[in-house]
Scaffold this active site. Structure first.
Site, PDB file in Angstrom:
ATOM      1  N   GLU A   1       0.826  -1.205   0.000  1.00 48.65           N
ATOM      2  CA  GLU A   1       0.000   0.000   0.000  1.00 48.65           C
ATOM      3  C   GLU A   1       0.860   1.254   0.000  1.00 48.65           C
ATOM      4  O   GLU A   1       1.949   1.272   0.571  1.00 48.65           O
ATOM      5  CB  GLU A   1      -0.899  -0.004   1.238  1.00 48.65           C
ATOM      6  CG  GLU A   1      -1.937  -1.103   1.147  1.00 48.65           C
ATOM      7  CD  GLU A   1      -2.917  -1.093   2.312  1.00 48.65           C
ATOM      8  OE1 GLU A   1      -4.016  -1.624   2.125  1.00 48.65           O
ATOM      9  OE2 GLU A   1      -2.602  -0.552   3.383  1.00 48.65           O
TER      10      GLU A   1
ATOM     11  N   CYS B   1       3.260   8.464   1.180  1.00 47.08           N
ATOM     12  CA  CYS B   1       3.866   7.497   2.094  1.00 47.08           C
ATOM     13  C   CYS B   1       4.025   6.183   1.335  1.00 47.08           C
ATOM     14  O   CYS B   1       3.042   5.609   0.876  1.00 47.08           O
ATOM     15  CB  CYS B   1       2.921   7.349   3.287  1.00 47.08           C
ATOM     16  SG  CYS B   1       3.443   6.134   4.488  1.00 47.08           S
TER      17      CYS B   1
ATOM     18  N   CYS C   1       7.017  -6.967   7.393  1.00 46.27           N
ATOM     19  CA  CYS C   1       8.182  -6.425   8.099  1.00 46.27           C
ATOM     20  C   CYS C   1       8.675  -7.453   9.107  1.00 46.27           C
ATOM     21  O   CYS C   1       7.889  -8.165   9.716  1.00 46.27           O
ATOM     22  CB  CYS C   1       7.803  -5.136   8.825  1.00 46.27           C
ATOM     23  SG  CYS C   1       9.223  -4.347   9.632  1.00 46.27           S
TER      24      CYS C   1
ATOM     25  N   CYS D   1       7.419  -5.132  15.798  1.00 45.25           N
ATOM     26  CA  CYS D   1       6.979  -4.166  16.816  1.00 45.25           C
ATOM     27  C   CYS D   1       5.557  -4.507  17.270  1.00 45.25           C
ATOM     28  O   CYS D   1       4.682  -4.779  16.444  1.00 45.25           O
ATOM     29  CB  CYS D   1       7.052  -2.744  16.270  1.00 45.25           C
ATOM     30  SG  CYS D   1       8.708  -2.330  15.697  1.00 45.25           S
TER      31      CYS D   1
ATOM     32  N   CYS E   1       2.272  -2.585  15.938  1.00 44.80           N
ATOM     33  CA  CYS E   1       2.168  -2.281  14.505  1.00 44.80           C
ATOM     34  C   CYS E   1       1.491  -3.414  13.747  1.00 44.80           C
ATOM     35  O   CYS E   1       1.843  -4.580  13.908  1.00 44.80           O
ATOM     36  CB  CYS E   1       3.572  -2.058  13.950  1.00 44.80           C
ATOM     37  SG  CYS E   1       3.629  -1.892  12.162  1.00 44.80           S
TER      38      CYS E   1
ATOM     39  N   GLY F   1       6.975  -1.926   6.107  1.00 43.81           N
ATOM     40  CA  GLY F   1       8.369  -2.342   6.033  1.00 43.81           C
ATOM     41  C   GLY F   1       9.350  -1.445   6.756  1.00 43.81           C
ATOM     42  O   GLY F   1       9.035  -0.312   7.126  1.00 43.81           O
TER      43      GLY F   1
ATOM     44  N   ASN G   1      -2.694   4.929  16.429  1.00 40.32           N
ATOM     45  CA  ASN G   1      -3.890   4.491  15.711  1.00 40.32           C
ATOM     46  C   ASN G   1      -4.215   3.093  16.165  1.00 40.32           C
ATOM     47  O   ASN G   1      -3.434   2.173  15.945  1.00 40.32           O
ATOM     48  CB  ASN G   1      -3.639   4.518  14.201  1.00 40.32           C
ATOM     49  CG  ASN G   1      -3.427   5.929  13.726  1.00 40.32           C
ATOM     50  OD1 ASN G   1      -4.279   6.784  13.921  1.00 40.32           O
ATOM     51  ND2 ASN G   1      -2.271   6.203  13.156  1.00 40.32           N
TER      52      ASN G   1
ATOM     53  N   CYS H   1      -1.001   5.791   9.925  1.00 38.45           N
ATOM     54  CA  CYS H   1       0.231   5.105  10.306  1.00 38.45           C
ATOM     55  C   CYS H   1      -0.032   3.784  10.996  1.00 38.45           C
ATOM     56  O   CYS H   1      -0.838   3.701  11.904  1.00 38.45           O
ATOM     57  CB  CYS H   1       0.979   5.946  11.328  1.00 38.45           C
ATOM     58  SG  CYS H   1       2.271   6.879  10.625  1.00 38.45           S
TER      59      CYS H   1
HETATM   60  N1  SAH Z   1       9.566   0.654   9.836  1.00 34.22           N
HETATM   61  C1  SAH Z   1       9.775   2.059   9.925  1.00 34.22           C
HETATM   62  C2  SAH Z   1       8.847   2.835   9.023  1.00 34.22           C
HETATM   63  C3  SAH Z   1       7.431   2.340   8.911  1.00 34.22           C
HETATM   64  S1  SAH Z   1       6.457   2.566  10.372  1.00 34.22           S
HETATM   65  C4  SAH Z   1       9.657   2.514  11.382  1.00 34.22           C
HETATM   66  O1  SAH Z   1       9.234   1.723  12.211  1.00 34.22           O
HETATM   67  O2  SAH Z   1      10.040   3.639  11.650  1.00 34.22           O
HETATM   68  C5  SAH Z   1       6.241   4.330  10.366  1.00 34.22           C
HETATM   69  C6  SAH Z   1       5.887   4.920  11.725  1.00 34.22           C
HETATM   70  O3  SAH Z   1       4.593   4.458  12.125  1.00 34.22           O
HETATM   71  C7  SAH Z   1       6.847   4.520  12.848  1.00 34.22           C
HETATM   72  O4  SAH Z   1       7.209   5.672  13.591  1.00 34.22           O
HETATM   73  C8  SAH Z   1       6.010   3.583  13.696  1.00 34.22           C
HETATM   74  O5  SAH Z   1       6.442   3.612  15.052  1.00 34.22           O
HETATM   75  C9  SAH Z   1       4.629   4.151  13.497  1.00 34.22           C
HETATM   76  N2  SAH Z   1       3.502   3.265  13.792  1.00 34.22           N
HETATM   77  C10 SAH Z   1       3.408   1.941  13.599  1.00 34.22           C
HETATM   78  N3  SAH Z   1       2.184   1.504  13.970  1.00 34.22           N
HETATM   79  C11 SAH Z   1       1.496   2.585  14.379  1.00 34.22           C
HETATM   80  C12 SAH Z   1       0.164   2.809  14.845  1.00 34.22           C
HETATM   81  N4  SAH Z   1      -0.696   1.825  14.943  1.00 34.22           N
HETATM   82  N5  SAH Z   1      -0.201   4.063  15.170  1.00 34.22           N
HETATM   83  C13 SAH Z   1       0.652   5.089  15.021  1.00 34.22           C
HETATM   84  N6  SAH Z   1       1.901   4.961  14.567  1.00 34.22           N
HETATM   85  C14 SAH Z   1       2.324   3.723  14.259  1.00 34.22           C
HETATM   86 FE1  SF4 Z   2       8.139  -1.880  13.483  1.00 31.47          FE
HETATM   87 FE2  SF4 Z   2       8.089  -0.119  11.456  1.00 31.47          FE
HETATM   88 FE3  SF4 Z   2       8.227  -2.750  10.969  1.00 31.47          FE
HETATM   89 FE4  SF4 Z   2       5.977  -1.744  11.929  1.00 31.47          FE
HETATM   90  S1  SF4 Z   2       6.870  -1.281   9.952  1.00 31.47           S
HETATM   91  S2  SF4 Z   2       7.015  -3.622  12.624  1.00 31.47           S
HETATM   92  S3  SF4 Z   2       6.767  -0.115  13.265  1.00 31.47           S
HETATM   93  S4  SF4 Z   2       9.766  -1.524  12.023  1.00 31.47           S
END
Ligand code: SAH
Ligand code: SF4
Length: 355
Positions: A96, A109, A116, A120, A123, A166, A297, A340
């Site tokens: 996406e 974005c 990924c 985390c 996420c 990712g 979110n 996000c």
């Molecule tokens: N993998 C990279 C980039 C993609 S995630 C990273 O982790 O930085 C982009 C951003 O979205 C990151 O700052 C992550 O912490 C945040 N993120 C992930 N899940 C989220 C959620 N459910 N609500 C708000 N931010 C979120």
């Molecule tokens: Fe973590 Fe970013 Fe990967 Fe989600 S996309 S699992 S926030 S590293």
């Protein structure tokens, strides 16, 4: 197109294309410049449109290369004008991209991987695990496809963030090549300020990013103020804990006017306590940064909650008063799950909710 011609033109940056055309066809460097301009600046998808190249050479190129576009499987438009694109890739997997509408600008974005590997806990993309890296043509292809679509609506965007699906620095080479293409003045011509790569904190890759002078800005997802909490949320913190990450950022060779964005996803009761607020300025001391607070979110089944608006505003005020340039990323496109951390293919999302 003849059989077997599966070399993707969008997989070459300018230097690589120059070498390729020299080797394969004995052509001078200006041919690479022409091709870069046609495919990245003018976004042509067919060699026959390249009017300043003679027909026999166009045909030779057509036999040798394909000009990629991902297939647009679905496009959703949010009430606030944000658009989410679901692209189907050649192997059937899907990624996406989101075009986020803010009052004064449009930001794209993009995704860098299918799923990924970082795991985390907050996420949704993490639930997919890593399926595979995106090739350079699949990363730049997202940009081109959304530009094609935006152009039909008379829109231009000039910001790109690698904050979709990712971990971009886990797909280092392909992302760097995409950054060079996005930065190439004959092609997309995005200044490094207009392109931001967000990482969960892969220290060796951050060091490389700095040393190689990547033509993009850096954002780092801090998301906690103690190693205990951060390691629970972001497993790679066990390998590269907060102080190691921060010392890397302090020493990163960046232009004097470049600032690192520190992203902080706010999770109620988890990383938004008084103690967190008290610790944060010390952690960021001497890091050339600005802070971006991200209200969480909520993802069904993951168990985290977003703090109240007042609480987030209080954090912003406190950090501002401590001298940190601090913004809040209020979500866009929530009604279409385009915010996000919401990005996952429809199938994966169903699994996430049911499983
Ligand atoms: N993998 C990279 C980039 C993609 S995630 C990273 O982790 O930085 C982009 C951003 O979205 C990151 O700052 C992550 O912490 C945040 N993120 C992930 N899940 C989220 C959620 N459910 N609500 C708000 N931010 C979120
Ligand atoms: Fe973590 Fe970013 Fe990967 Fe989600 S996309 S699992 S926030 S590293």
């Amino acid at each position: 197109m003849s059989c077997g011609s599966h070399v993707e033109l969008l997989d070459f940056d300018r230097a690589e294309l120059t070498a390729e055309l020299e080797q394969r066809f004995g052509l001078p460097a200006f041919r690479a410049r022409q091709l870069i301009r046609w495919v990245h600046k003018f976004r042509v998808k067919d060699f026959s449109e390249m009017t300043d190249i003679a027909k026999p050479l166009r045909e030779a190129f057509d036999d040798a290369y394909t000009i990629y576009r991902p297939e647009l499987a679905e496009r959703q438009v949010s009430r606030d004008g944000t658009r989410k694109y679901l692209f189907r890739l050649s192997d059937g997997s899907a990624v996406e991209s989101v075009l986020i509408k803010q009052t004064d600008r449009l930001t794209l974005c993009v995704s860098s991987q299918v799923g990924c590997a970082m795991g985390c806990k907050f996420c949704r993309t993490a639930l997919m695990k890593l399926k595979r890296n995106l090739a350079t043509h699949e990363i730049v292809g997202q940009v081109l496809a959304v530009q094609d679509d935006a152009a039909e609506l008379g829109e231009v965007f000039n910001n790109i963030v690698f904050m979709g699906m990712g971990e971009p620095l886990h797909n280092y080479d392909n992302v760097m090549r995409a950054l060079r293409l996005l930065n190439d003045e004959l092609g997309h011509d995005f200044s490094y300020r207009k392109v931001t790569v967000s990482t969960s904190g892969l220290v060796p890759a951050i060091e490389r990013f700095g040393q190689e002078g990547a033509p993009a800005s850096l954002a780092v997802s801090l998301n906690a103020t103690s190693d205990d909490v951060r390691s629970q949320l972001i497993p790679i913190n066990k390998k590269w804990p907060i102080e190691k990450l921060m010392s890397t950022l302090r020493e990163l060779p960046l232009n004097s006017n470049r600032r690192i964005t520190i992203e902080y996803v706010m999770l109620a009761g988890v990383n938004d306590t008084k103690d967190d607020l008290a610790r944060l300025p010390g952690i960021l001391k001497d890091v050339p940064c600005k802070i971006n607070l991200i209200p969480y979110n909520e993802n069904a089944g993951l168990g985290f909650k977003r703090p109240s608006r007042d609480h987030i505003a209080k954090w912003q005020d406190r950090l501002l008063s401590r001298g940190f340039n601090t913004t809040v990323r209020w979500s866009k496109g929530e009604d279409i799950d385009a915010a996000c951390g919401q990005l996952a293919t429809a199938n994966e999302a169903k699994q996430a909710v049911s499983g």
